[in-house]
Design an enzyme around this catalytic site. Structure first.
Site: not given
Length: 332
Positions: A25, A108, A126
């Site tokens: 990520e 996020y 996202d």
């Protein structure tokens, strides 16, 4: 994708490795899957768990990151690994709140780790998810102002169970079907409730507010090489752009550019390179020269291949230009 665990693998008892989820990520922020995959596999080969990454010299981590851009991510990656290894016995927290307390983990990334690694009902948003929500609910207001509404839609749709599978599915939907220019609406599982498809506005959404023109900054990069072919390199200060990265000596990057060179030797221009950062365009004039020696108090002498591997793209471009000029002209 090498960081994914499929639903069938989950059914067989396999669970996502939080270390791999976190690493992927962080890499995927501002980076395509194609660009991140090779770096991800190389990172795992060198540092297979968070303890190994924490023990690694920071400069080695930064060098391995070269080419991915947004280098603050690499500094935070190493800092986060140290905290998790030292203070948390190598275990990543499971909640968004605890994850956000770690270096470099924002809203996020915390939601993605919580959902994908621990199946917490966290809402992952996202750019792909924003596009899906904007079209599904025909939100006509432009980004970035419409972000709260898009997040609210995403929160309402996030399930209490299998949140990780759901989060990855919606991101994949945006990446492969609900694409920016040519959405494959006929294949979309949400084609019936999609308000934008019903009104024929899917290609117009999400709308975006006009971006201001990026300013142009200028600078000078200096390539000094010694009789052994080594080049002079420096480590950039931690608190600036490309902080902590291996680089060529260079001037400040301003509208005018220019500064005194690192050594008093016979410099000559070999051309210029251009590079675009998030907030500005850079035009970097490249100067080259041969030195009898490269003083240790000016930086570190490195073989060109090693320097290229360790440098971010803008300095690698400048070094390649100087090396090509040297090969072409045979100049001393």
């Amino acid at each position: 994708m090498p960081w994914r665990v499929s639903p069938s693998e989950r059914d067989a008892g396999h669970r996502p490795d939080p270390f791999r989820v976190w690493l992927s990520e962080v890499m995927l922020q501002q980076t395509t899957v194609a660009a991140a995959t090779g770096h991800f596999l190389r990172f795992l080969a060198r540092w297979p768990d968070v303890h190994a990454l924490a023990r690694a010299p920071r400069e080695a981590v930064l060098a391995e990151w070269a080419g991915l851009g947004y280098y603050a991510r690499a500094r935070n990656l190493h800092a986060c690994a140290n905290v998790v290894s030292r203070d948390l016995d190598g275990r990543f927290p499971e909640t968004e709140k605890e994850l956000r307390a770690l270096p470099g983990i924002g809203a996020y990334t915390a939601a993605a780790i919580a959902a994908i690694a621990f199946d917490r009902p966290a809402t992952v948003v996202d750019g792909n998810v924003e596009r899906v929500m904007a079209r599904l609910f025909a939100e006509a207001a432009p980004l970035p102002g419409v972000k709260p509404q898009l997040r609210a839609h995403a929160e309402r749709l996030t399930p209490q169970s299998r949140a990780g599978d759901y989060a990855q599915a919606v991101m994949d939907l945006g990446a492969t079907i609900c694409t920016p220019r040519n959405p494959a609406c006929g294949l979309c599982p949400w084609r019936t409730p999609c308000a934008a498809r019903a009104s024929g506005t899917q290609l117009d959404l999400p709308a975006r507010a006009p971006k201001p023109a990026k300013p142009v900054r200028r600078g000078v990069a200096y390539v000094a090489h010694d009789p052994r072919g080594r080049v002079l390199t420096v480590t950039r200060p931690d608190d600036g752009l490309l902080g902590g990265m291996r680089a060529l000596p260079s001037s400040d990057w301003t509208e005018a550019g220019g500064s005194a060179p690192p050594l008093a030797i016979d410099w000559r221009p070999v051309g210029e390179v251009r590079h675009t950062f998030t907030h500005f365009h850079l035009v970097l004039k490249v100067m080259a020269a041969k030195a009898r020696a490269l003083p240790a108090d000016c930086g570190e002498a490195m073989a060109p291949d090693a320097a290229l591997r360790a440098m971010p793209s803008v300095f690698a471009k400048a070094l390649r230009l100087a090396l090509e000029d040297l090969q072409r002209t045979g100049s001393d």
